[in-house]
Design an enzyme around this catalytic site. Structure first.
Site, PDB file in Angstrom:
ATOM      1  N   ASP A  48      39.813  32.930  36.065  1.00 20.93           N
ATOM      2  CA  ASP A  48      39.095  34.378  35.391  1.00 20.93           C
ATOM      3  C   ASP A  48      37.923  34.497  36.510  1.00 20.93           C
ATOM      4  OD1 ASP A  48      39.868  36.230  33.476  1.00 20.93           O
ATOM      5  OD2 ASP A  48      36.962  36.322  33.363  1.00 20.93           O
TER       6      ASP A  48
ATOM      7  N   VAL B  20      39.510  36.672  42.707  1.00 18.01           N
ATOM      8  CA  VAL B  20      40.326  36.542  44.091  1.00 18.01           C
ATOM      9  C   VAL B  20      40.534  37.204  45.017  1.00 18.01           C
ATOM     10  CG1 VAL B  20      41.921  36.490  41.848  1.00 18.01           C
ATOM     11  CG2 VAL B  20      41.362  38.984  42.545  1.00 18.01           C
TER      12      VAL B  20
ATOM     13  N   ASN C 271      48.135  38.673  37.819  1.00 20.54           N
ATOM     14  CA  ASN C 271      47.296  39.965  36.595  1.00 20.54           C
ATOM     15  C   ASN C 271      46.014  39.973  36.382  1.00 20.54           C
ATOM     16  OD1 ASN C 271      47.461  41.166  33.472  1.00 20.54           O
ATOM     17  ND2 ASN C 271      45.710  39.615  33.684  1.00 20.54           N
TER      18      ASN C 271
ATOM     19  N   TYR D  89      43.475  53.465  41.570  1.00 20.75           N
ATOM     20  CA  TYR D  89      43.904  52.872  40.377  1.00 20.75           C
ATOM     21  C   TYR D  89      45.592  52.881  41.042  1.00 20.75           C
ATOM     22  CZ  TYR D  89      45.658  50.049  36.571  1.00 20.75           C
ATOM     23  OH  TYR D  89      46.594  49.554  35.609  1.00 20.75           O
TER      24      TYR D  89
ATOM     25  N   LYS E 103      48.578  50.222  42.502  1.00 22.01           N
ATOM     26  CA  LYS E 103      49.625  49.727  42.164  1.00 22.01           C
ATOM     27  C   LYS E 103      51.084  50.209  42.825  1.00 22.01           C
ATOM     28  CE  LYS E 103      47.568  47.530  39.163  1.00 22.01           C
ATOM     29  NZ  LYS E 103      47.677  45.823  38.810  1.00 22.01           N
TER      30      LYS E 103
END
Length: 275
Positions: free
Chosen positions: A37, A64, A90, A151, A155
């Site tokens: 995280d 990340v 995630n 967004y 995805k």
């Protein structure tokens, strides 16, 4: 025997929300877990909780979006547990913004986390993973969602990453799937059109299953799991009829669409705006 006994997995964005639920459920199912995280204290709390539960967990804090950090979390897993069997991509963000009113800096940040983060972590993991499972976090927003263009684009990219990686890694024994969940998290709260849903813990059993050997035949799938409903989403494919002509001009194309090709409703119409 616990379904993930003997396995070591890395879960990104695991300090809260879905990632925390995935990590604690995987640990309770026997996995040793690397908690990643950007918020190191939150990651530490999750690792401590897992340890208190009798499980095994270590922290690898960082973003990340940094390929070095992506490699570092994989190295942490192999150093601490001797192997890596699973990766859950995630980590992600979302926000609402109308087209034409979006902030380029926020757009870039979202794409870097949701898309590049998934790519960087996957790229690092497969170098050390001999066999195993990668679970990406998709969303039905990929079919198109108002005020969430960036967004939705991210995805859609995750769906393509899932399909491409599954095809390439199949012969290496690495499975790649994506889950498209609905759960009430801080991210969901940012969506003004979010559908009422259950807590993140309701999604965790699906991710644990996909990480396990019981899902050995499942790869390249987009799996929708929301409000007690589980199903696989359709893959992109040609729709009949496929019309062939030796020469195409505007009139021939117009005739094909007007008389021979049956259009289908866009996916966002079939799914319902905002779902």
């Amino acid at each position: 025997m616990a379904i993930l006994a003997g396995k070591a997995v890395v879960i990104t964005g695991a300090g809260q929300g879905l990632g925390r639920a995935f990590a604690t459920h995987a640990a309770a199912s026997g996995a040793a877990v690397v908690i990643n995280d950007v918020d190191e204290p939150l990651a530490g709390q999750v690792a401590e909780l897992i340890t208190l539960m009798g499980g095994k967990a270590v922290v690898s804090a960082g973003s990340v979006t940094d390929p070095d950090q992506a490699q570092a979390m994989i190295d942490t897993c192999t150093a601490a547990f001797g192997r890596i069997d699973g990766l859950v991509n995630n980590a992600g963000i979302r926000y609402q913004a109308a087209i034409g009113q979006d902030d380029p800096k926020r757009m870039r940040e979202l794409i870097e986390i949701n898309v590049l983060g998934t790519l960087y972590c996957t790229n690092a993991a497969v170098q050390s993973m001999r066999r195993g499972s990668i679970v990406n976090l998709g969303s039905v927003a990929m079919v198109g969602q108002p005020t969430a263009l960036t967004y939705s684009a991210s995805k859609g990219a995750v769906a393509s990453i899932t399909a491409g990686a599954a095809a390439e890694l199949h012969d290496k024994g690495i499975r790649v799937n994506a889950v498209c969940p609905i759960a009430w998290t801080r991210m969901a709260a940012a969506d003004s059109k979010a559908v009422p849903s259950g807590p993140p813990e309701t999604i965790a059993p699906l991710v644990t299953y996909l990480l396990s050997d019981r899902a050995a035949k499942i790869t390249g799938q987009l799996i929708r799991f929301a409000n007690g409903r589980l199903h696989v989403m359709g893959q992109t494919s040609p729709k009949e009829p496929v019309i062939e002509n030796d020469e195409w001009d505007v009139d021939a194309i117009a005739e094909a669409f007007e008389e021979r090709i049956e259009l289908e409703d866009p996916a966002w119409v079939r799914w319902g705006v905002g779902r």
